[in-house]
Design an enzyme around this catalytic site. Structure first.
Site, PDB file in Angstrom:
ATOM      1  N   ARG A   1       0.495  -4.894   5.436  1.00  0.00           N
ATOM      2  CA  ARG A   1       1.805  -4.507   6.521  1.00  0.00           C
ATOM      3  C   ARG A   1       1.077  -4.847   8.157  1.00  0.00           C
ATOM      4  O   ARG A   1       0.373  -3.566   8.591  1.00  0.00           O
ATOM      5  CB  ARG A   1       2.284  -3.685   5.606  1.00  0.00           C
ATOM      6  CG  ARG A   1       3.423  -3.046   6.137  1.00  0.00           C
ATOM      7  CD  ARG A   1       4.664  -2.307   5.705  1.00  0.00           C
ATOM      8  NE  ARG A   1       3.929  -1.084   5.002  1.00  0.00           N
ATOM      9  CZ  ARG A   1       4.382  -0.373   4.461  1.00  0.00           C
ATOM     10  NH1 ARG A   1       6.030  -0.690   3.463  1.00  0.00           N
ATOM     11  NH2 ARG A   1       4.294   0.999   4.011  1.00  0.00           N
TER      12      ARG A   1
ATOM     13  N   LYS B   1      10.575  -0.276   2.184  1.00  0.00           N
ATOM     14  CA  LYS B   1      12.200   0.409   2.670  1.00  0.00           C
ATOM     15  C   LYS B   1      12.716   0.056   3.829  1.00  0.00           C
ATOM     16  O   LYS B   1      13.560   0.273   4.091  1.00  0.00           O
ATOM     17  CB  LYS B   1      11.270   2.044   2.074  1.00  0.00           C
ATOM     18  CG  LYS B   1      11.380   1.695   1.206  1.00  0.00           C
ATOM     19  CD  LYS B   1      11.802   3.902   0.153  1.00  0.00           C
ATOM     20  CE  LYS B   1      10.799   4.756   1.239  1.00  0.00           C
ATOM     21  NZ  LYS B   1       9.820   4.613   1.131  1.00  0.00           N
TER      22      LYS B   1
ATOM     23  N   ARG C   1      12.133  14.273   0.499  1.00  0.00           N
ATOM     24  CA  ARG C   1      11.139  12.941  -0.333  1.00  0.00           C
ATOM     25  C   ARG C   1      10.527  13.966  -0.832  1.00  0.00           C
ATOM     26  O   ARG C   1       9.492  14.336  -1.511  1.00  0.00           O
ATOM     27  CB  ARG C   1      10.019  12.669   0.784  1.00  0.00           C
ATOM     28  CG  ARG C   1       9.475  13.380   1.062  1.00  0.00           C
ATOM     29  CD  ARG C   1       8.209  13.366   2.730  1.00  0.00           C
ATOM     30  NE  ARG C   1       8.510  12.060   3.271  1.00  0.00           N
ATOM     31  CZ  ARG C   1       7.572  10.966   3.432  1.00  0.00           C
ATOM     32  NH1 ARG C   1       7.051  10.676   2.217  1.00  0.00           N
ATOM     33  NH2 ARG C   1       7.881  10.285   4.031  1.00  0.00           N
TER      34      ARG C   1
ATOM     35  N   ARG D   1      -1.686   7.507  -1.840  1.00  0.00           N
ATOM     36  CA  ARG D   1       0.111   7.384  -1.472  1.00  0.00           C
ATOM     37  C   ARG D   1       0.849   7.885  -2.633  1.00  0.00           C
ATOM     38  O   ARG D   1       1.799   7.644  -2.871  1.00  0.00           O
ATOM     39  CB  ARG D   1       0.109   6.296  -0.209  1.00  0.00           C
ATOM     40  CG  ARG D   1      -0.125   7.114   1.179  1.00  0.00           C
ATOM     41  CD  ARG D   1      -0.007   5.824   2.302  1.00  0.00           C
ATOM     42  NE  ARG D   1       1.584   5.858   2.354  1.00  0.00           N
ATOM     43  CZ  ARG D   1       1.292   4.394   2.511  1.00  0.00           C
ATOM     44  NH1 ARG D   1       1.377   3.514   2.406  1.00  0.00           N
ATOM     45  NH2 ARG D   1       3.482   4.718   3.083  1.00  0.00           N
TER      46      ARG D   1
ATOM     47  N   ARG E   1      -1.096   1.286  10.205  1.00  0.00           N
ATOM     48  CA  ARG E   1      -0.762   2.168  10.233  1.00  0.00           C
ATOM     49  C   ARG E   1      -2.337   2.842   8.939  1.00  0.00           C
ATOM     50  O   ARG E   1      -2.464   2.045   8.463  1.00  0.00           O
ATOM     51  CB  ARG E   1       0.233   2.793   9.401  1.00  0.00           C
ATOM     52  CG  ARG E   1       1.880   1.988  10.570  1.00  0.00           C
ATOM     53  CD  ARG E   1       2.781   3.143   9.695  1.00  0.00           C
ATOM     54  NE  ARG E   1       2.999   3.000   8.635  1.00  0.00           N
ATOM     55  CZ  ARG E   1       3.720   3.651   7.681  1.00  0.00           C
ATOM     56  NH1 ARG E   1       4.696   4.489   8.383  1.00  0.00           N
ATOM     57  NH2 ARG E   1       4.408   3.857   6.473  1.00  0.00           N
TER      58      ARG E   1
END
Ligand SMILES: [Zn+2]
Length: 220
Positions: free
Chosen positions: A127, A13, A88, A172, A161
């Site tokens: 990531r 995203k 969200r 998540r 992260r």
């Protein structure tokens, strides 16, 4: 165009938002950046948000919404914006609708990035994000920076992260299914949802997204 970007963690995203915002000449508004900016500038909302975070509590929707509203009222957002990470949940989506309606505006599209769950898990662990700007996103195998650990865009330090550790991915995804996925149905009822596959190269997904948004715009 006023666009909301949705998709599970690992759908890319942030990367897509940065490219699409540039292509469409509209600001990319991410909740992460909003929080950081308000907290570092010590705005009233930033102080309020921090007071909850310091207690280890979730920042209430009203605070997030007020920050988003502030940002959407900036001059550069007059001709549109791309929201990333907001809304969200359905109550935030409803608040966003109310806010836009009161300003005589409406959303043009909700771009839904679709990616299989196994791929999500594979993507997340690799990531790496720039400490200077969360829209500078890399991946150790799919989009490696020229120099390991260094942002190609600004030279900032890249890091993983805590959220991206493999242990938290499933959790998540669960949160995404229960809280965020319902907003897709909410926006489907308004005829706003454009779903594209987020598989393939970053550039390919951007092209796919731009074409889908153009078709959506032409349909109006
Ligand atoms: Zn950077």
């Amino acid at each position: 165009m006023r666009i909301v970007l949705v998709g599970p963690p690992g759908a890319g995203k942030g990367t897509q938002a940065a490219f699409l915002a540039k292509n469409l000449s509209i600001p990319h508004i991410s909740t992460g950046d909003l929080f950081r900016a308000n907290i570092s500038q010590q705005t009233e909302l930033g102080k309020l948000a921090k007071s909850f975070m310091d207690k280890g509590e979730l920042v209430p929707d009203e605070v997030t919404i007020a920050m988003a509203k502030d940002r959407m009222e900036q001059p550069d957002a007059a001709s549109g914006f791309l929201l990333d990470g907001f809304p969200r949940n359905v109550s935030q989506a409803e608040a966003l609708d109310e806010m836009l309606t009161s300003e005589g505006m409406k959303l043009d599209a909700v771009l839904d990035l679709e990616v299989p769950e196994d791929e999500v898990v594979k993507r997340i662990a690799g990531r790496r994000i720039c400490r200077n700007d969360s829209s500078h996103v890399f991946h150790v195998s799919y989009k490696a920076p020229k120099d390991e650990g260094v942002c190609d865009v600004c030279g900032g330090e890249l890091y993983q992260r805590d959220d991206d550790s493999e242990e938290t991915v499933r959790k998540r995804l669960e949160v995404y299914h229960t809280q965020t996925e319902p907003i897709i149905d909410y926006y489907k009822a308004q005829g706003l949802v454009v779903t594209i596959s987020a598989l393939g190269k970053v550039e390919e997904v951007t092209v796919r997204a731009m074409e889908a948004l153009k078709r959506k715009d032409d349909d109006k």
